[in-house]
Write a protein that holds these residues in place. Sequence first.
Motif, PDB file in Angstrom:
ATOM      1  N   SER A 355      -0.214  -1.923   3.429  1.00  0.00           N
ATOM      2  CA  SER A 355      -0.461  -0.545   3.882  1.00  0.00           C
ATOM      3  C   SER A 355      -1.565   0.080   3.037  1.00  0.00           C
ATOM      4  O   SER A 355      -1.857  -0.389   1.926  1.00  0.00           O
ATOM      5  N   TRP A 356      -2.122   1.166   3.548  1.00  0.00           N
ATOM      6  CA  TRP A 356      -3.163   1.852   2.794  1.00  0.00           C
ATOM      7  C   TRP A 356      -2.612   2.422   1.484  1.00  0.00           C
ATOM      8  O   TRP A 356      -3.314   2.467   0.460  1.00  0.00           O
ATOM      9  N   SER A 358      -0.568   1.017  -0.493  1.00  0.00           N
ATOM     10  CA  SER A 358      -0.624  -0.045  -1.507  1.00  0.00           C
ATOM     11  C   SER A 358      -2.004  -0.118  -2.139  1.00  0.00           C
ATOM     12  O   SER A 358      -2.151  -0.358  -3.341  1.00  0.00           O
ATOM     13  N   VAL A 359      -3.019   0.071  -1.324  1.00  0.00           N
ATOM     14  CA  VAL A 359      -4.393   0.056  -1.845  1.00  0.00           C
ATOM     15  C   VAL A 359      -4.610   1.262  -2.760  1.00  0.00           C
ATOM     16  O   VAL A 359      -5.132   1.133  -3.863  1.00  0.00           O
ATOM     17  N   LEU A 362      -3.549   1.122  -6.350  1.00  0.00           N
ATOM     18  CA  LEU A 362      -4.402   0.327  -7.255  1.00  0.00           C
ATOM     19  C   LEU A 362      -5.433   1.195  -7.970  1.00  0.00           C
ATOM     20  O   LEU A 362      -5.942   0.823  -9.028  1.00  0.00           O
ATOM     21  N   PHE A 363      -5.764   2.310  -7.375  1.00  0.00           N
ATOM     22  CA  PHE A 363      -6.859   3.126  -7.909  1.00  0.00           C
ATOM     23  C   PHE A 363      -6.357   4.318  -8.729  1.00  0.00           C
ATOM     24  O   PHE A 363      -7.139   5.143  -9.156  1.00  0.00           O
TER      25      PHE A 363
END
Lengths: 364, 364
Positions: A355-356, A358-359, A362-363
């Motif tokens: 899913s977005w 999850s991305v 990371l940031f």
Amino acid sequence: MTSTDELAFPLEVDYSYADLSREFRDVRSGPDIARWQELLPPLHAPTLGEGGTPLVELDGVFVKDESRNPTWSHKDRLNRVTVSAAVGAGAPGIVVSSSGNHGASAAAYAARAGLDALVLASAESPPAVQDFLRAYGAKVLSVPSEGRWPLMRQIVERLGYHPVSNLTVTHTGHPFGPEGYKSLAYELHDQLGRTPAAVFVPTGYAELLYGLWKGFRELRDLGLAEGAPRLYSCESAINAPLSRAFAEGIAAAKIEYTPGSRAYAIGAALSGYRGVVALRESGGAALTVTDEELDEAQRRLAGQGLWAELSSAAGLAGYRRLGQRFDGPVVCVSTSAGFKDLGVGTAPPETVDASWASVERLFI
Amino acid sequence: MTSTDELAFPLEVDYSYADLSREFRDVRSGPDIARWQELLPPLHAPTLGEGGTPLVELDGVFVKDESRNPTWSHKDRLNRVTVSAAVGAGAPGIVVSSSGNHGASAAAYAARAGLDALVLASAESPPAVQDFLRAYGAKVLSVPSEGRWPLMRQIVERLGYHPVSNLTVTHTGHPFGPEGYKSLAYELHDQLGRTPAAVFVPTGYAELLYGLWKGFRELRDLGLAEGAPRLYSCESAINAPLSRAFAEGIAAAKIEYTPGSRAYAIGAALSGYRGVVALRESGGAALTVTDEELDEAQRRLAGQGLWAELSSAAGLAGYRRLGQRFDGPVVCVSTSAGFKDLGVGTAPPETVDASWASVERLFI
């Protein structure tokens, strides 16, 4: 110089330098160290394409990436030559005491040459490295380190196997070992088009260090290169026998081995006379680096696309530790690949949603 | 040819072949694939010294040992070129969907070029390979495979990252990918001093296969080589979409992915048009190999000193499966190193006494 019960001096290989052909310097075509055959012992063992590794520029220094050898370490340069000695002697096999790169490389060259290989390993090397040692069909025995050398001597005597690692009380190594490493000096001079100002060398028993020195010394003495570089040994701060020998002005030192460093590939308890010779004659020095400095150097290398083994980062770590400027190119030798480190492959990954969110995590 | 919802055709890179310099064939000095710059897309990304890998003779065939690249696989040839495209496009980062070699290689070249890297991995690759993916400082997300592509598309759209792996319904890949692989064909012709009769290629999505073909075809069409080799794709017997497409005479096939093969690096569920082109134009064929045939080929390679990844042994396994003689040199491409296999590093060693009896037990 005569060896005693407490100090062993190495055998040295000499050449008829006056007979060296004029073409020696121009022979650049070979795909392996045989291109330097005139200044090497006879290469009876077939090649696996060792040497010819790239020089990668990084933050103003050059990294010689020895993980690009057939078994992904500098040891292949040595084993092409030492296994050649075994073939030349008509031995049915080779025996080696090693926890990692040296053993696997010896096993690979023995397999290629059709010789048996027996590796006396320690149980301390990572499981992946144990598989590496076994991959080439060698017989591998994991034995406690204190018993490795006496057992190796028995194997030499009873089976007639050729030893391709050390058998002496202080380190002498196989006399042909540093001859193979000389090819690294020849290559560096070739790649840079000149003599480097300094070379920083991950150092366990200092065979690589001495081989580099002998190669550069030959080029200089033969008039094929201007001068020679300063060589710096880069030992683990926890076990640094060469640093002790160099500081005390003695030929070789034996220390009590202290466990605890993760840089297992450069963990030596004894040094050899050759290490002192390389440092003294080249005008270099003995450096030590902590595991934390190795971690930092390893991260720097990986941050430029080179995943070196922790021990292999000792060259760059030593250079940074020294903090000195040189009037000419600086080379840090990186000896091996990150796959061989302790801890690699022990943590299974955690799967997340595709899913977005999850991305985005990371940031953060 | 127009792509549809069910079939995607790749973009093809063309060159002004008539303008090729006369020197092209003589440029042999470069230490990386930039030596072939005239027939490659612009190389904006700095090199890690990819290419120039050795050709090792083994039982009458030549093994091209691609484990000798910067991240120890053939993928470095591709990623030098695709990351160059990202640099050229001014992208802030790259995104790649990969369970292993491709992802780590992309991460290494991105790090070297100063770009961010995001890797969508699957949790199925070995823990050591997960560490490999993370070593170069990339952000790594292990997500279920069915969600990887939609998420990758979102990352491209929202972050502006340049995708260096596939985004289409059947496989097209990055248009520059096979351009990097062409260097393998040029090198092989160079090393053999002639065109090989046949090349056996481990095949997942067939980008390597097509790149090899395009390189050989160029050499032939430019009059720089006599003829071109037959190319053989070597897929896992369990999942072989190219074999199906080739047999059925269609441009590309999608199959239901069947788990179970340990050759995870060549486990593809969809093929691409380029694979069919390479086989058809070269007069080759699509081969499949079982895990047992791969085990056997891997053992043969290791028995000659080359520890290949299981998937990498597919070239040799395919050659042995075919059992055909050729009128000229045969090349089996070995793509990667044994360290990346499933199961490596999972069994701790058993320590034994350093006694002669321990040695004797090895020989029973």
